[in-house]
Scaffold this motif. Structure first.
Motif, mmCIF file in Angstrom:
data_model
loop_
_atom_site.group_PDB
_atom_site.id
_atom_site.type_symbol
_atom_site.label_atom_id
_atom_site.label_comp_id
_atom_site.label_asym_id
_atom_site.label_seq_id
_atom_site.Cartn_x
_atom_site.Cartn_y
_atom_site.Cartn_z
ATOM 1 N N ARG A 1 0.870 -1.191 0.000
ATOM 2 C CA ARG A 1 0.000 0.000 0.000
ATOM 3 C C ARG A 1 0.900 1.232 0.000
ATOM 4 N NH1 ARG A 1 -4.618 0.638 4.479
ATOM 5 N NH2 ARG A 1 -5.427 -1.130 3.245
ATOM 6 N N PHE A 2 0.807 1.984 -1.029
ATOM 7 C CA PHE A 2 1.650 3.161 -1.214
ATOM 8 C C PHE A 2 3.138 2.811 -1.126
ATOM 9 C CE2 PHE A 2 -2.258 4.939 0.831
ATOM 10 C CZ PHE A 2 -2.814 5.487 -0.332
ATOM 11 N N GLY A 3 3.499 1.668 -1.710
ATOM 12 C CA GLY A 3 4.898 1.280 -1.784
ATOM 13 C C GLY A 3 5.434 0.568 -0.561
ATOM 14 N N ARG A 4 4.607 0.374 0.467
ATOM 15 C CA ARG A 4 5.071 -0.317 1.679
ATOM 16 C C ARG A 4 4.352 -1.649 1.808
ATOM 17 N NH1 ARG A 4 5.188 3.235 6.994
ATOM 18 N NH2 ARG A 4 6.223 1.300 7.601
ATOM 19 N N LEU A 5 5.040 -2.589 2.508
ATOM 20 C CA LEU A 5 4.443 -3.906 2.722
ATOM 21 C C LEU A 5 3.171 -3.771 3.552
ATOM 22 C CD1 LEU A 5 4.553 -7.047 2.643
ATOM 23 C CD2 LEU A 5 5.957 -6.918 4.730
ATOM 24 N N ARG A 6 2.087 -4.315 3.010
ATOM 25 C CA ARG A 6 0.818 -4.286 3.732
ATOM 26 C C ARG A 6 0.494 -5.636 4.356
ATOM 27 N NH1 ARG A 6 -2.655 -1.681 6.883
ATOM 28 N NH2 ARG A 6 -4.782 -2.501 6.651
ATOM 29 N N SER A 7 0.563 -6.703 3.558
ATOM 30 C CA SER A 7 0.240 -8.039 4.056
ATOM 31 C C SER A 7 0.712 -9.082 3.061
ATOM 32 C CB SER A 7 -1.266 -8.188 4.292
ATOM 33 O OG SER A 7 -1.976 -8.029 3.058
ATOM 34 N N VAL A 8 0.598 -10.342 3.482
ATOM 35 C CA VAL A 8 0.909 -11.483 2.622
ATOM 36 C C VAL A 8 -0.347 -12.338 2.547
ATOM 37 C CG1 VAL A 8 2.324 -13.529 2.266
ATOM 38 C CG2 VAL A 8 3.350 -11.460 3.207
ATOM 39 N N LEU A 9 -0.853 -12.537 1.359
ATOM 40 C CA LEU A 9 -2.082 -13.295 1.159
ATOM 41 C C LEU A 9 -1.757 -14.773 0.996
ATOM 42 C CD1 LEU A 9 -3.930 -10.957 -1.375
ATOM 43 C CD2 LEU A 9 -3.904 -10.860 1.137
ATOM 44 N N GLY A 10 -2.455 -15.588 1.813
ATOM 45 C CA GLY A 10 -2.277 -17.031 1.718
ATOM 46 C C GLY A 10 -3.252 -17.641 0.735
ATOM 47 N N PRO A 11 -3.181 -18.966 0.536
ATOM 48 C CA PRO A 11 -4.076 -19.636 -0.415
ATOM 49 C C PRO A 11 -5.551 -19.464 -0.025
ATOM 50 C CG PRO A 11 -2.250 -21.068 0.198
ATOM 51 C CD PRO A 11 -2.196 -19.894 1.132
ATOM 52 N N GLY A 12 -6.413 -19.298 -1.053
ATOM 53 C CA GLY A 12 -7.843 -19.151 -0.824
ATOM 54 C C GLY A 12 -8.336 -17.759 -1.193
ATOM 55 N N ILE A 13 -9.515 -17.391 -0.660
ATOM 56 C CA ILE A 13 -10.128 -16.090 -0.926
ATOM 57 C C ILE A 13 -9.595 -15.058 0.065
ATOM 58 C CG2 ILE A 13 -12.285 -14.810 -1.051
ATOM 59 C CD1 ILE A 13 -13.689 -17.351 -1.836
ATOM 60 N N ASN A 14 -9.161 -13.919 -0.445
ATOM 61 C CA ASN A 14 -8.639 -12.844 0.383
ATOM 62 C C ASN A 14 -9.274 -11.521 -0.067
ATOM 63 O OD1 ASN A 14 -6.055 -14.108 1.899
ATOM 64 N ND2 ASN A 14 -6.204 -14.964 -0.160
ATOM 65 N N PHE A 15 -9.306 -10.541 0.853
ATOM 66 C CA PHE A 15 -9.898 -9.236 0.571
ATOM 67 C C PHE A 15 -8.853 -8.151 0.817
ATOM 68 C CE2 PHE A 15 -13.320 -12.034 1.892
ATOM 69 C CZ PHE A 15 -14.251 -11.848 0.875
ATOM 70 N N ILE A 16 -8.792 -7.217 -0.112
ATOM 71 C CA ILE A 16 -7.901 -6.068 0.024
ATOM 72 C C ILE A 16 -8.710 -4.802 -0.257
ATOM 73 C CG2 ILE A 16 -5.860 -7.392 -0.639
ATOM 74 C CD1 ILE A 16 -6.042 -6.121 -3.406
ATOM 75 N N VAL A 17 -8.113 -3.662 0.049
ATOM 76 C CA VAL A 17 -8.779 -2.379 -0.205
ATOM 77 C C VAL A 17 -8.554 -1.995 -1.660
ATOM 78 C CG1 VAL A 17 -8.926 0.048 0.418
ATOM 79 C CG2 VAL A 17 -8.449 -1.685 2.185
ATOM 80 N N PRO A 18 -9.597 -1.879 -2.455
ATOM 81 C CA PRO A 18 -9.417 -1.548 -3.877
ATOM 82 C C PRO A 18 -8.753 -0.189 -4.067
ATOM 83 C CG PRO A 18 -11.638 -2.352 -3.431
ATOM 84 C CD PRO A 18 -11.007 -2.113 -2.093
#
Length: 296
Positions: free
Chosen positions: A44-61
């Motif tokens: 997010r804005f060039g910084r690490l936000r999270s790591v998504l694992g296998p399956g369905i994930n939600f992020i801020v569009p």
């Protein structure tokens, strides 16, 4: 329907269409499906936000972006060969192979640029260092221990990169031609020495067996003589007891019996037709016959 009403209707429908289209884009941008074999790094804005694992994930569009798609499958580095010098100054060429997988993608992405090259360089340095501590014979004989040591050192070196080394293998240890010829000569000499030792041990064993056979034969001969001596002693004892019980008459009877037996054997010889006996011998035989007649 007037023209103004038609325009108002189209404007209203267009608004709904645009709203539906915007909602679809938001959902498409906000819902992410990650495969089982991957992990996704979100910024997010060039910084690490999270790591998504296998399956369905939600992020801020529109705010969060997937910058890196990292495979977490086990990987194999290309087989690598590096020269190393053993403790006894023998140049060897070691061929290695390393298997690893990424466990923390955020470390791998932000701490190292080329993972494969970094691991290959690390393995080469560790292999040279460890082989330099061992003699050539130890390298050949303790390959399993050497592999475990290399794997442990590589794991410690790449821990900050979010990598797990699953397996390390030493595929081959090659020697230069001169060293091979020297080792072959040494091997042939060792085989010749073993053959000579085996032959000498065989001869020694043969001598020991022959000595044991001679000793066994001597023991049996001595035992037979002892038995014979015991039998003669027993016979002598019997005669001595008979003389002690019956006196001189029993002894004379035994002598007369032997004289008669000797005369009988002499007369029955195949080449004897006439027997000439001295006068005193005839008298002795007569006495023997007289004593024999007197015995029961």
């Amino acid at each position: 329907m007037t023209e103004d009403q038609i325009i108002d209707l189209l404007s209203s429908n267009l608004s709904y269409i645009l709203l539906a289209l915007l909602l679809f884009i938001v959902i498409f941008q906000g819902v992410k499906i990650v495969p089982q074999s991957e992990q996704h790094v979100v910024e997010r804005f060039g910084r690490l936000r999270s790591v998504l694992g296998p399956g369905i994930n939600f992020i801020v569009p529109f705010l969060d972006k997937i910058r890196h798609r990292v495979s977490i499958l086990e990987r194999q580095l290309p087989n690598a060969s590096q020269d190393a010098i053993t403790r006894d100054n023998v140049l060897v060429e070691v061929e290695t192979s390393v298997f690893y997988r990424i466990t923390n993608p955020e470390k791998t992405v932000y701490r190292i640029r080329d993972v494969d090259a970094a691991i290959a360089t690390t393995v080469a340095g560790i292999v040279r260092a460890e082989i330099g501590k061992m003699d050539l014979d130890d390298v050949q004989a303790n390959r399993s221990q050497l592999i475990d040591t290399i794997k442990q050192h590589v794991e410690d070196a790449v821990d900050n990169w979010g990598i797990e080394v699953t397996r390390a293998e030493i595929l081959d240890v090659n020697l230069d031609q001169a060293t091979r010829e020297a080792m072959l000569q040494q091997l042939n000499a060792e085989r010749a020495r073993r053959a000579q030792v085996t032959e000498a041990e065989g001869k020694k064993r043969a001598v020991e067996l022959a000595a044991d056979a001679d000793l066994y034969a001597a023991e049996k001969t001595a035992e037979a003589r002892r038995i014979q001596a015991d039998a003669e002693a027993y016979a002598t004892g019997v005669v001595a007891r008979a003389i002690a019980d019956n006196g001189l008459e029993a002894a004379q009877y035994q002598v007369a019996l032997k004289q008669v037996e000797a005369l009988n054997a002499l007369g029955q010889g195949p080449s004897s037709q006439t027997v000439i006996v001295p006068a005193h011998a005839v008298e002795a035989f007569a006495n023997a016959f007289t004593m024999l007649k007197g015995k029961p």
